[in-house]
Scaffold this motif. Structure first.
Motif, PDB file in Angstrom:
ATOM      1  N   VAL A   2      -2.338   5.524   4.522  1.00  0.00           N
ATOM      2  CA  VAL A   2      -2.733   4.111   4.465  1.00  0.00           C
ATOM      3  C   VAL A   2      -2.210   3.336   5.677  1.00  0.00           C
ATOM      4  N   ALA A   3      -1.500   4.006   6.550  1.00  0.00           N
ATOM      5  CA  ALA A   3      -0.991   3.295   7.730  1.00  0.00           C
ATOM      6  C   ALA A   3      -0.757   4.294   8.839  1.00  0.00           C
ATOM      7  N   SER A   4      -0.685   3.782  10.007  1.00  0.00           N
ATOM      8  CA  SER A   4      -0.370   4.639  11.143  1.00  0.00           C
ATOM      9  C   SER A   4       1.065   4.368  11.576  1.00  0.00           C
ATOM     10  N   ALA A   5       1.576   5.237  12.417  1.00  0.00           N
ATOM     11  CA  ALA A   5       2.928   5.043  12.927  1.00  0.00           C
ATOM     12  C   ALA A   5       3.021   3.741  13.716  1.00  0.00           C
ATOM     13  N   GLU A   6       1.925   3.391  14.411  1.00  0.00           N
ATOM     14  CA  GLU A   6       1.940   2.151  15.187  1.00  0.00           C
ATOM     15  C   GLU A   6       2.028   0.935  14.258  1.00  0.00           C
ATOM     16  N   GLU A   7       1.271   1.019  13.197  1.00  0.00           N
ATOM     17  CA  GLU A   7       1.323  -0.110  12.238  1.00  0.00           C
ATOM     18  C   GLU A   7       2.723  -0.238  11.641  1.00  0.00           C
ATOM     19  N   LEU A   8       3.318   0.895  11.417  1.00  0.00           N
ATOM     20  CA  LEU A   8       4.666   0.859  10.862  1.00  0.00           C
ATOM     21  C   LEU A   8       5.643   0.229  11.856  1.00  0.00           C
ATOM     22  N   SER A  57       2.022   9.247   3.650  1.00  0.00           N
ATOM     23  CA  SER A  57       1.367   7.954   3.479  1.00  0.00           C
ATOM     24  C   SER A  57       1.104   7.251   4.810  1.00  0.00           C
ATOM     25  N   PHE A  58       1.909   7.502   5.810  1.00  0.00           N
ATOM     26  CA  PHE A  58       1.604   6.830   7.089  1.00  0.00           C
ATOM     27  C   PHE A  58       1.230   7.833   8.188  1.00  0.00           C
ATOM     28  N   GLY A  59       1.040   9.083   7.781  1.00  0.00           N
ATOM     29  CA  GLY A  59       0.528  10.041   8.735  1.00  0.00           C
ATOM     30  C   GLY A  59       1.521  10.452   9.782  1.00  0.00           C
ATOM     31  N   GLY A  60       2.775  10.194   9.543  1.00  0.00           N
ATOM     32  CA  GLY A  60       3.789  10.565  10.516  1.00  0.00           C
ATOM     33  C   GLY A  60       4.148  12.031  10.403  1.00  0.00           C
ATOM     34  N   SER A  61       4.846  12.508  11.436  1.00  0.00           N
ATOM     35  CA  SER A  61       5.291  13.893  11.385  1.00  0.00           C
ATOM     36  C   SER A  61       6.532  13.994  10.509  1.00  0.00           C
ATOM     37  N   PHE A  62       6.699  15.158   9.950  1.00  0.00           N
ATOM     38  CA  PHE A  62       7.761  15.331   8.960  1.00  0.00           C
ATOM     39  C   PHE A  62       8.565  16.569   9.315  1.00  0.00           C
ATOM     40  N   GLY A  63       9.866  16.419   9.384  1.00  0.00           N
ATOM     41  CA  GLY A  63      10.719  17.564   9.656  1.00  0.00           C
ATOM     42  C   GLY A  63      11.762  17.706   8.569  1.00  0.00           C
ATOM     43  N   ARG A  64      12.115  18.967   8.353  1.00  0.00           N
ATOM     44  CA  ARG A  64      13.093  19.178   7.289  1.00  0.00           C
ATOM     45  C   ARG A  64      14.140  20.175   7.759  1.00  0.00           C
ATOM     46  N   ILE A  65      15.383  19.840   7.507  1.00  0.00           N
ATOM     47  CA  ILE A  65      16.477  20.753   7.833  1.00  0.00           C
ATOM     48  C   ILE A  65      17.263  21.010   6.554  1.00  0.00           C
ATOM     49  N   GLN A  66      17.359  22.263   6.202  1.00  0.00           N
ATOM     50  CA  GLN A  66      18.191  22.613   5.056  1.00  0.00           C
ATOM     51  C   GLN A  66      19.583  22.920   5.594  1.00  0.00           C
ATOM     52  N   PHE A  67      20.506  22.039   5.321  1.00  0.00           N
ATOM     53  CA  PHE A  67      21.847  22.220   5.857  1.00  0.00           C
ATOM     54  C   PHE A  67      22.559  23.342   5.111  1.00  0.00           C
ATOM     55  N   THR A  68      23.090  24.290   5.909  1.00  0.00           N
ATOM     56  CA  THR A  68      23.843  25.406   5.346  1.00  0.00           C
ATOM     57  C   THR A  68      25.126  25.547   6.158  1.00  0.00           C
ATOM     58  N   PRO A  69      26.098  26.287   5.629  1.00  0.00           N
ATOM     59  CA  PRO A  69      27.372  26.400   6.363  1.00  0.00           C
ATOM     60  C   PRO A  69      27.222  27.037   7.744  1.00  0.00           C
ATOM     61  N   ASP A  70      26.198  27.885   7.954  1.00  0.00           N
ATOM     62  CA  ASP A  70      26.082  28.545   9.256  1.00  0.00           C
ATOM     63  C   ASP A  70      25.080  27.841  10.173  1.00  0.00           C
ATOM     64  N   LEU A  71      24.684  26.648   9.787  1.00  0.00           N
ATOM     65  CA  LEU A  71      23.735  25.895  10.625  1.00  0.00           C
ATOM     66  C   LEU A  71      24.451  25.443  11.900  1.00  0.00           C
ATOM     67  N   MET A  72      23.759  25.624  13.052  1.00  0.00           N
ATOM     68  CA  MET A  72      24.356  25.249  14.332  1.00  0.00           C
ATOM     69  C   MET A  72      23.727  23.957  14.835  1.00  0.00           C
ATOM     70  N   PRO A  73      24.430  23.200  15.687  1.00  0.00           N
ATOM     71  CA  PRO A  73      23.850  21.958  16.217  1.00  0.00           C
ATOM     72  C   PRO A  73      22.513  22.182  16.909  1.00  0.00           C
ATOM     73  N   ARG A  76       0.841  -1.214   0.000  1.00  0.00           N
ATOM     74  CA  ARG A  76       0.000   0.000   0.000  1.00  0.00           C
ATOM     75  C   ARG A  76       0.875   1.262   0.000  1.00  0.00           C
ATOM     76  N   LEU A  77       1.928   1.214   0.795  1.00  0.00           N
ATOM     77  CA  LEU A  77       2.822   2.372   0.828  1.00  0.00           C
ATOM     78  C   LEU A  77       3.459   2.600  -0.543  1.00  0.00           C
ATOM     79  N   GLN A  78       3.865   1.498  -1.163  1.00  0.00           N
ATOM     80  CA  GLN A  78       4.444   1.605  -2.515  1.00  0.00           C
ATOM     81  C   GLN A  78       3.482   2.279  -3.471  1.00  0.00           C
ATOM     82  N   GLN A  79       2.227   1.822  -3.419  1.00  0.00           N
ATOM     83  CA  GLN A  79       1.220   2.362  -4.344  1.00  0.00           C
ATOM     84  C   GLN A  79       0.969   3.844  -4.095  1.00  0.00           C
TER      85      GLN A  79
END
Lengths: 532, 322
Positions: free
Chosen positions: B209-215, B64-80, B15-18
């Protein structure tokens, strides 16, 4: 056939002019000459293709056979040319009708066997076919004729061999250019002929056989004509045949018995003078080609035989008495050329030195002779050494060629199947004689995994050795199945089923049902045969 | 936690593939490798030139599985702290407030990871290995499942910082994403230009099509897939072969063999067989090993590549069969 109705102008020529004369002669008698040769070549091709390609299965041998039979075609060509010289060119039908007689002539077997590689065969062929000589006289005659024109004869052979190669390669290249690429339509001409892949394509071999017959039909008449031109030149040089024929024409024109006798003597002296030994040893030499000499009109009234008829002794004596004067008159004719005085400068001292008796000390002469003797000895030793080195180099080259030919042959063969795939011994001898029986035995003992392993190993062995599928040692079951599918092996469906079953037993630790195992055993026997 | 049977887990994978295939046109191998890593609980490093759908793939997967999504754009001045989060003193209530960074998500897209310096990259080490973040001495667990998908551009070298070997080893797979085929690109262009304006990545077509628990349950199924000793031995032999192979100066360590087996399990689940086959190991070996090998200088001079060496190793190492 009248020996005096010569259709060519005989005169002293160089060897290459003589070959040109032969070419012109061939052009003049083109129809029976080329068609006759082509018909023979095509017949030989049909026969060889049927026998060697169709039945024996070797297209290359069929091509070789046509090449080998060239001396047979030469005889027909020479027959036409010999008649064409006397302006009696036979028709195509007549030349073909003469073929049985030509085949019955002796010397054909020698020409097709140990003299097949004679580089001067076109020059020497008239000795057997036209002069009818055999044995020692024939050998002496062949040797005599080959003198001075041997180089030209070899050059002629080289040229025609080169022409043949050019036509051959050119046609291959032409066909390769115009035939669309791809295996679906025709095998690559370059691949079939140049890379020796002809055995895999017998129909291509037949096509190339016909092409080669046309090449032979086109070139062989010219080759024989060149040799015949050289033959005419040698006879002209050796026997003054042109002078003889000229005298005969003069005699016929004058038609006087006395002059006829004088001319006969002149003819005799002219013929005998340049080469008396062979003229006496072989009476046939003094005559035109045997075919002409044997003809009913080949004995003109002015020949020497006419002078020996009964009742003509008185006239002969008178003629002999008057001969010197008559000869001088004849020799004064423009046909015998004119005297020419030339002047040149030479050092007087040279002649004086030659004429002067030597005043060199004897010891010095001896020393010079000794040094010269050493030089000769050194030269002889060097010659022997060079011959030895050349022989060794030749042998080494032959050895290298044979070794390279063996390597080429080995490269053409598909690689032998590996002895094992991924640790599995797939040699046929490592398997039991009756695979299915052995597998059933293991199943009866409850060793399902071992039974399927044996079945799978035996299937790999069959596919590797019979279908020549090249498995690699790192191939997984999926890779093996992919190779079998790509090779479109007949047993691919069964092999897929067997692979799946084996994977389930080996890696999923599952057991298969009895009927499924039974089906695999039955299917194995159906797919690969019961016996190993 | 829910439990799933193998068949249910496999159906979930399908289902995830589809669903992903609704927006990610083509790139089937990349999607399968990413899903294999997801089910194996590993992180993925995607390498490819810009514009091949790396971010789209991650967004579609998260959708597709309803999970949370985070994005980090790595740049030279990015700090830990920009990655993990930080603790601030709040003057209004007179206490410290913890602000969680973008890593607190089920799926983290670390875009152009090699653009940040090593110090910042190292902040991901604990995150990827331990699945937790330590802020002001306090450990904060990340949500599960947790998957890092990092991308890097292979053609731009200026202003980039190559990932250290220790960090590369944290990735389960390094997947090369290449240009799509002609047919796939035609479909992609037709889909992306029909009724859409702008170039925002739209994954609204993907349904959950799925939950985090199912995953999580599917990951448990994957981890328990049967692997025969011979297949395990095959994976180990491949990993060990890289250590003394001519042309390779540093081969894969035990983590490489472990990653190979985990990834093979993930692939087996997607392929639909409840046991691991040698074919699964062989199929995932390039992605599981290529970032763990270091070419010898002489091999580089000769023009050899890691890919070619791995292919040779896979040809030479005997596949298991008894």
């Amino acid at each position: 056939m009248d020996a005096e109705r010569l259709s060519v102008a005989l005169r002293p020529r160089t060897a290459f002019e003589a070959m040109d004369l032969g070419v012109r002669l061939a052009q003049r008698a083109a129809r029976p000459l080329f068609l006759g040769c082509l018909i023979l070549a095509l017949a030989a091709t049909a026969f060889s293709q049927l026998l060697l390609n169709y039945f024996y299965g070797s297209p290359m041998l069929a091509l070789l056979a046509v090449w080998w039979l060239k001396p047979l075609f030469d005889r027909t060509c020479l027959h036409v040319l010999a008649h064409a010289v006397f302006d009696a060119t036979p028709s195509l039908a007549a030349s073909l009708r003469a073929l049985p007689g030509l085949l019955r002539q002796r010397g054909l077997i020698a020409a097709l066997t140990w003299r097949r590689f004679d580089p001067l065969r076109s020059l020497r062929l008239p000795v057997e076919q036209l002069e009818g000589l055999r044995g020692r006289p024939a050998r002496a005659r062949r040797k005599l004729l080959a003198g001075r024109v041997g180089g030209a004869g070899i050059a002629s052979l080289s040229c025609f061999a080169f022409f043949e190669l050019v036509l051959w390669v050119g046609l291959i290249g032409f066909v390769a250019l115009v035939v669309p690429s791809g295996d679906e339509i025709l095998p690559s001409p370059i691949q079939t002929l140049m890379l020796g892949d002809l055995d895999d394509h017998p129909y291509a071999g037949a096509i190339w056989g016909v092409v080669y017959a046309f090449i032979v039909g086109m070139l062989e008449p010219f080759f024989v004509a060149c040799g015949f031109g050289l033959y005419l030149k040698r006879r002209t040089d050796l026997e003054a045949w042109d002078v003889e024929l000229q005298l005969r024409r003069v005699a016929a024109r004058l038609a006087s018995p006395l002059v006829a006798v004088v001319f006969a003597i002149a003819v005799g002296s002219a013929v005998l003078a340049p080469a008396p030994t062979q003229a006496q040893a072989t009476p046939a030499d003094a005559s035109p080609p045997a075919s002409a000499a044997r003809s009913d009109s080949a004995e003109p009234a002015s020949s020497p035989a006419a002078a020996h008829r009964p009742g003509s002794s008185a006239r002969r004596e008178a003629a002999v008495a008057a001969a010197p004067k008559a000869i001088r008159e004849v020799l004064a004719q423009p046909e015998f050329g004119t005297e020419k005085t030339t002047h040149s400068l030479r050092w007087k001292r040279d002649e004086e030195r030659k004429a002067r008796p030597g005043n060199t000390p004897r010891w010095l002469r001896n020393l010079v002779e000794l040094i010269a003797g050493f030089g000769k000895l050194f030269a002889e030793i060097s010659r022997v050494v060079i011959y030895g080195v050349l022989a060794v180099v030749g042998l080494v080259l032959v050895w290298l060629l044979l070794r390279q030919a063996r390597l080429w042959r080995l490269r053409r063969l598909p690689p032998p199947p590996p002895a094992e795939v991924a640790g599995l011994d797939i040699r046929p001898e490592s398997l039991p004689d009756d695979i299915v029986k052995a597998v059933r035995g293991l199943l009866d003992q409850g060793h399902q995994r071992e039974a399927l392993a044996l079945l799978y190993r035996a299937a790999l062995s069959r596919l590797a050795h019979r279908e020549r599928i090249a498995f690699e040692r790192g191939d997984t079951e999926g890779d093996c199945l992919m190779r079998v599918t790509r090779a479109r092996a007949a047993a691919q469906a069964y092999f897929a089923q067997l692979t799946l079953a084996w994977q389930r037993v080996a890696y999923a630790r599952q057991s298969l049902a009895g009927e499924q195992l039974d089906g695999l055993c039955t299917g194995w026997a159906r797919a690969f045969g019961a016996a190993a | 936690m829910n439990t799933l049977t193998f068949a249910e887990a496999h159906a979930l994978a399908q289902r995830l593939q589809q669903e992903i295939a609704r927006v990610v046109k083509g790139q089937r191998a990349v999607v399968d490798a990413t899903l294999a890593a997801l089910f194996a609980g590993g992180h993925v490093l995607l390498e490819g030139v810009p514009g091949l759908g790396k971010t789209l793939l991650v967004k579609a997967l998260a959708q597709s599985f309803g999970g949370s999504f985070g994005r980090i754009q790595f740049t030279p001045d990015l700090m830990p702290a920009d990655i993990t989060g930080h603790t601030l003193f709040d003057a209004r209530n007179g206490g410290f407030t913890t602000r969680r960074g973008p890593v607190f998500a089920n799926l983290l897209l670390a875009d152009e990871i090699n653009r940040a310096p090593a110090k910042t990259q190292a902040a991901l080490l604990e995150v990827m290995q331990e699945g937790q973040v330590t802020l002001d001495g306090e450990a904060h667990a990340l949500p599960t499942p947790f998957l890092v998908l990092a991308t890097q551009n292979p053609i731009e070298q200026e202003g980039t910082y190559a990932l250290p070997e220790a960090q590369l080893d944290r990735f389960l797979l390094k997947v090369l994403i290449d240009y799509p085929s002609l047919q796939e690109e035609q479909q992609l262009v037709a889909w992306a230009t029909s009724g859409r304006s702008g170039d925002r990545l739209d994954v609204s077509a993907v349904q959950r099509v799925a939950s985090a628990e199912e995953l999580l349950a599917a990951q448990a199924v994957t981890a328990n897939l049967l692997i025969d000793d011979s297949v395990l031995d095959y994976a180990v032999r491949i990993a060990r072969a890289t250590r003394d192979w001519p042309g390779i100066s540093v081969g894969a360590g035990p983590r490489g063999a472990i990653g190979l087996v985990r990834a093979a399990r993930g692939r087996a689940l997607i392929s639909g067989h409840d046991h691991v086959l040698p074919d699964d190991v062989k199929a995932v070996a390039p992605a599981a090993l290529r970032h763990r090998l270091l070419l010898a200088p002489e091999a580089e001079i000769e023009g050899l590549t890691v890919e070619a060496l791995i292919a040779t190793i896979l040809e030479r190492v005997d596949a298991p069969r008894q």
